[in-house]
Design a protein around this motif. Sequence first.
Motif, PDB file in Angstrom:
ATOM      1  N   GLU A  37       0.826  -1.200   0.000  1.00 41.32           N
ATOM      2  CA  GLU A  37       0.000   0.000   0.000  1.00 41.32           C
ATOM      3  C   GLU A  37       0.867   1.260   0.000  1.00 41.32           C
ATOM      4  O   GLU A  37       0.561   2.245  -0.683  1.00 41.32           O
ATOM      5  N   LEU A  41       0.868   4.244  -2.706  1.00 43.33           N
ATOM      6  CA  LEU A  41       0.622   5.610  -2.254  1.00 43.33           C
ATOM      7  C   LEU A  41       1.734   6.553  -2.714  1.00 43.33           C
ATOM      8  O   LEU A  41       1.461   7.669  -3.168  1.00 43.33           O
ATOM      9  N   GLN A  42       2.971   6.113  -2.620  1.00 43.60           N
ATOM     10  CA  GLN A  42       4.087   6.944  -3.063  1.00 43.60           C
ATOM     11  C   GLN A  42       4.027   7.188  -4.569  1.00 43.60           C
ATOM     12  O   GLN A  42       4.312   8.285  -5.042  1.00 43.60           O
ATOM     13  N   TYR A  43       3.642   6.164  -5.315  1.00 44.91           N
ATOM     14  CA  TYR A  43       3.528   6.299  -6.767  1.00 44.91           C
ATOM     15  C   TYR A  43       2.450   7.321  -7.129  1.00 44.91           C
ATOM     16  O   TYR A  43       2.682   8.212  -7.949  1.00 44.91           O
ATOM     17  N   ILE A  44       1.298   7.224  -6.516  1.00 51.00           N
ATOM     18  CA  ILE A  44       0.207   8.155  -6.803  1.00 51.00           C
ATOM     19  C   ILE A  44       0.574   9.568  -6.358  1.00 51.00           C
ATOM     20  O   ILE A  44       0.295  10.549  -7.045  1.00 51.00           O
ATOM     21  N   THR A  45       1.226   9.697  -5.216  1.00 50.51           N
ATOM     22  CA  THR A  45       1.633  11.013  -4.729  1.00 50.51           C
ATOM     23  C   THR A  45       2.643  11.661  -5.668  1.00 50.51           C
ATOM     24  O   THR A  45       2.578  12.862  -5.926  1.00 50.51           O
ATOM     25  N   SER A  46       3.554  10.863  -6.212  1.00 50.74           N
ATOM     26  CA  SER A  46       4.545  11.431  -7.123  1.00 50.74           C
ATOM     27  C   SER A  46       3.910  11.857  -8.442  1.00 50.74           C
ATOM     28  O   SER A  46       4.317  12.856  -9.032  1.00 50.74           O
ATOM     29  N   ASN A  48       0.754  12.903  -8.727  1.00 51.90           N
ATOM     30  CA  ASN A  48      -0.040  14.083  -8.400  1.00 51.90           C
ATOM     31  C   ASN A  48       0.856  15.293  -8.166  1.00 51.90           C
ATOM     32  O   ASN A  48       0.522  16.401  -8.574  1.00 51.90           O
ATOM     33  N   GLY A  49       1.987  15.125  -7.516  1.00 52.61           N
ATOM     34  CA  GLY A  49       2.865  16.231  -7.199  1.00 52.61           C
ATOM     35  C   GLY A  49       3.629  16.778  -8.389  1.00 52.61           C
ATOM     36  O   GLY A  49       4.187  17.866  -8.337  1.00 52.61           O
ATOM     37  N   LEU A  52       1.853  19.941  -9.656  1.00 55.49           N
ATOM     38  CA  LEU A  52       1.488  20.921  -8.632  1.00 55.49           C
ATOM     39  C   LEU A  52       2.242  22.234  -8.819  1.00 55.49           C
ATOM     40  O   LEU A  52       1.660  23.310  -8.673  1.00 55.49           O
TER      41      LEU A  52
END
Length: 69
Positions: A37, A41-46, A48-49, A52
């Motif tokens: 998990e 999560l890190q993959y999705i955050t990267s 999305n970021g 930004l």
Amino acid sequence: MKMTKEGMGDEAMKKSLFYRAKKMPPSAQIMLLFAVEGVFLQYITSINGFGLNLYATNMGATDSQIGII
């Protein structure tokens, strides 16, 4: 090679991650789940970021404000 009901060979099945995870104690299974998990999560955050900074620049943020983010 001896075949199982599902059609996968015994040796190939014993090498699979899911077969090994089923044989783990419940606490190790939970830790493995949290690790997987965390990778997702890190993959999705990267992903999305990535946009930004561009979004903040288009909204009028300065370089120092982007650096704070």
